[in-house]
Design an enzyme around this catalytic site. Structure first.
Site, short mmCIF file in Angstrom:
data_model
loop_
_atom_site.label_atom_id
_atom_site.label_comp_id
_atom_site.label_asym_id
_atom_site.label_seq_id
_atom_site.Cartn_x
_atom_site.Cartn_y
_atom_site.Cartn_z
N GLY A 73 34.34 -41.01 9.52
CA GLY A 73 33.54 -41.54 10.61
C GLY A 73 33.24 -43.02 10.53
N HIS A 102 24.41 -38.20 12.10
CA HIS A 102 25.73 -38.53 12.65
C HIS A 102 26.00 -40.03 12.53
CE1 HIS A 102 24.59 -34.90 15.32
NE2 HIS A 102 25.30 -34.48 14.29
N VAL A 145 33.83 -41.39 -7.41
CA VAL A 145 34.69 -42.56 -7.58
C VAL A 145 33.82 -43.79 -7.75
CG1 VAL A 145 36.39 -44.05 -6.45
CG2 VAL A 145 36.59 -41.55 -6.27
N GLY A 166 30.48 -32.47 5.40
CA GLY A 166 29.51 -32.17 6.44
C GLY A 166 29.68 -30.81 7.06
N GLY A 187 37.41 -35.97 7.75
CA GLY A 187 38.53 -36.90 7.64
C GLY A 187 39.36 -36.68 6.39
#
Length: 545
Positions: free
Chosen positions: A493, A460, A227, A86, A16
């Site tokens: 995800g 996952h 972060v 990943g 992402g």
């Protein structure tokens, strides 16, 4: 108004985050990607699973590898760490979900026709990740066909779509994917050690596509930074921008605390990382407007992991690449073969005796006591990865957990409460293992937390900051914008609202592509991204790499 140092800061560099970095850079924005893990050159990956410092992530004890294992009360989570997330450690498989359980899940079904809306973005993701169909026929593939026959689903057994450059083995060539705009690549040498990290420039990790192209367009990557805070500047909704604070990953002393300002933030630390970060920020009051639904509908892909090891110590069950074959016994169940090449013997330590049903701890003890040489011998791992096939069973069934603190200052942990919990014992997993053993002999095993505690293991994890029609039902809207904030997006995800039933990497990539379509080009709006902007940019279009 504060002069911000960045247009966008992207937290995380997995599927992402990498999509967000490239597409924002293409739209003219100044982008910085912050990644808690290190940056790996191909030669830096582990040649063997015994090189735990290169394989496992536990920075407080000096391990800075590509894989983290995080135990919770109801599940153990395996996740990728490092620049590329990943993609560094996954088994290269890239699937489009096929079950309506995913596309028509009530959590998001009324917001769009997701099968149609995501279709062009799956095509883009496939092109960007270099998806191709594996072709090979070794002992692992033969075993999978035999299992499919046993299950009566021979027609549902097929080779996997993978993100690997299957060129001439070991031969380096100019960029084969992006018309010369990408890096040189080398053909896969079929060592099968994909999940240890590819040392041979063949695996299509995100550093070979999205991140490489993002950096060519000006994006900056800061590895080894974690972060620890995100706080709005001025207006409470973030419309004046945000301060983002980072420290050196894993450092106790000399943390090198830094604070920068940015107009917008994309959170993409992986489903687990994003949930843990946002929960901490909400609890401490940095982002108090985040929905109370944060941490709900955490999915495990309803997974189970079992393995079989051939009794013949000379047996060789390796595949050319990590995962080569898929079987769908039903529309809701999917499983694959997984092998580690010659370097994965140490992974056998994560497996214990095959147990199931009631009193699994007692079964575990009895198995060890009756076969002590099998389970306790110091040499039992010798040749394990050559003789073993691991099966990952995934389901699109509607199971879920929550992530929250049980006490105000307690550890963030899993709890029950969003419907049926993921099962720690799947009958189909034992059926698969028993079928395999009929064909190769030997013994079966289960991921050790499943053996001992009936606690499933998943690579996952999904959900926790899911898409919804409002903050009373989820954390982000249809465009992946966090409710209550301007220019705070989540693209990993954690926003996926249902179990995909397949490896979700391609799904996360496609959903991030779809989300980025709705961010206007730089200069198109005088202020931050708002609902009107999202509604005005609904045509999907195709990105150029």
């Amino acid at each position: 108004m504060t002069q911000c140092q960045d247009d966008w800061i992207v937290v995380g560099s997995g599927f992402g985050g990498s999509v967000a970095a490239l597409r924002l850079a293409e739209k003219g924005y100044d982008v910085t990607v912050v990644e808690k893990g290190r940056r790996f050159a191909d030669a830096d990956f582990a040649a063997s699973a015994w090189q735990v410092g290169k394989l496992l992530w536990a920075p407080f004890v000096g391990l800075h590898g590509i894989m983290a294992m995080t135990p919770f009360s109801h599940v153990t989570v395996i996740s990728g760490v490092g620049v590329g997330g990943g993609s560094l450690v996954y088994g290269n498989t890239l699937y489009v979900p096929h079950s309506d359980d995913f596309y028509r899940h009530p959590q998001w079904s009324e917001l769009a026709d997701w099968r149609s809306a995501l279709a062009p973005h799956f095509d883009t993701a496939k092109r960007m990740l270099g998806v191709t169909t594996f072709a090979g026929d070794g002992p692992s593939e033969t075993l999978m066909r035999a299992i499919a026959d046993d299950l009566g689903v021979a027609d549902r057994c097929h080779p996997t779509d993978v993100g690997v450059f299957l060129g001439e083995p070991g031969v380096r060539v100019a960029d084969p994917y992006f018309g010369g705009d990408g890096p040189d690549r080398a053909g896969c040498i079929r060592c099968g050690q994909c999940m240890l990290g590819c040392r041979h420039n063949a695996k299509n990790t995100l550093e070979k596509n999205y991140l490489y192209l993002a950096e060519k367009r000006g994006a900056r990557i800061e590895p080894g930074r974690t972060v620890v805070d995100i706080t709005p500047i001025g207006a409470a909704d973030g419309s004046d921008g945000y301060t983002v604070t980072t420290v050196r990953s894993g450092a106790v002393l000399r943390r090198d605390r830094r604070t920068v300002t940015t107009r917008g933030v994309v959170i993409a630390g992986g489903a687990l990382g994003t949930n843990l970060l946002l929960r901490k920020l909400r609890d401490r009051g940095s982002l108090p407007r985040l929905s109370d639904r944060l941490g709900h509908l955490v999915r495990t892909n309803s997974e189970a992991i079992v393995a079989v090891t051939a009794g013949d110590r000379a047996a060789d069950l390796r595949s050319d690449i990590a995962i080569t074959t898929s079987i769908h016994p039903t529309d809701q169940i999917h499983f694959t073969n997984n092998t580690y090449g010659l370097g994965g013997d140490a992974m056998g330590l994560t497996f214990g005796p095959l147990t199931g049903g009631r009193m699994r701890l007692a079964q575990f003890v009895v198995a060890v006591l009756t076969r002590p040489l099998r389970w306790l011998s110091p040499t039992r791992m010798s040749g394990w990865s050559r003789r073993s096939v691991v099966f990952t069973i995934m389901q699109s069934t509607d199971t879920a957990l929550r992530l929250r603190r049980r006490h105000r200052f307690g550890r963030i942990n899993t709890t029950l409460g969003d419907g049926p919990a993921p099962e720690g014992d799947l009958p189909i997993a034992r059926t698969i293992a028993e079928s395999a053993l009929r064909h190769i002999g030997g013994y079966g095993s289960t991921a050790i937390t499943e053996s001992l505690l009936a606690r499933p293991t998943t690579a996952h994890i999904l959900g926790g900051a899911v898409i919804a029609d409002g903050p009373e039902h989820g954390v982000v809207d249809r465009y992946r914008r966090a409710f209550g904030y301007r220019d705070l997006l989540i693209t990993d995800g954690s926003t996926v609202p249902a179990n995909a039933g397949v490896n979700p990497s391609l799904t996360i990539t496609a959903m991030a592509e779809e989300a980025m379509v709705h961010v206007p080009d730089k200069g198109a709006m005088p202020t931050g991204l708002d609902s009107a902007a999202g509604e005005s940019r609904l045509s999907a279009g195709r990105h150029r790499p």
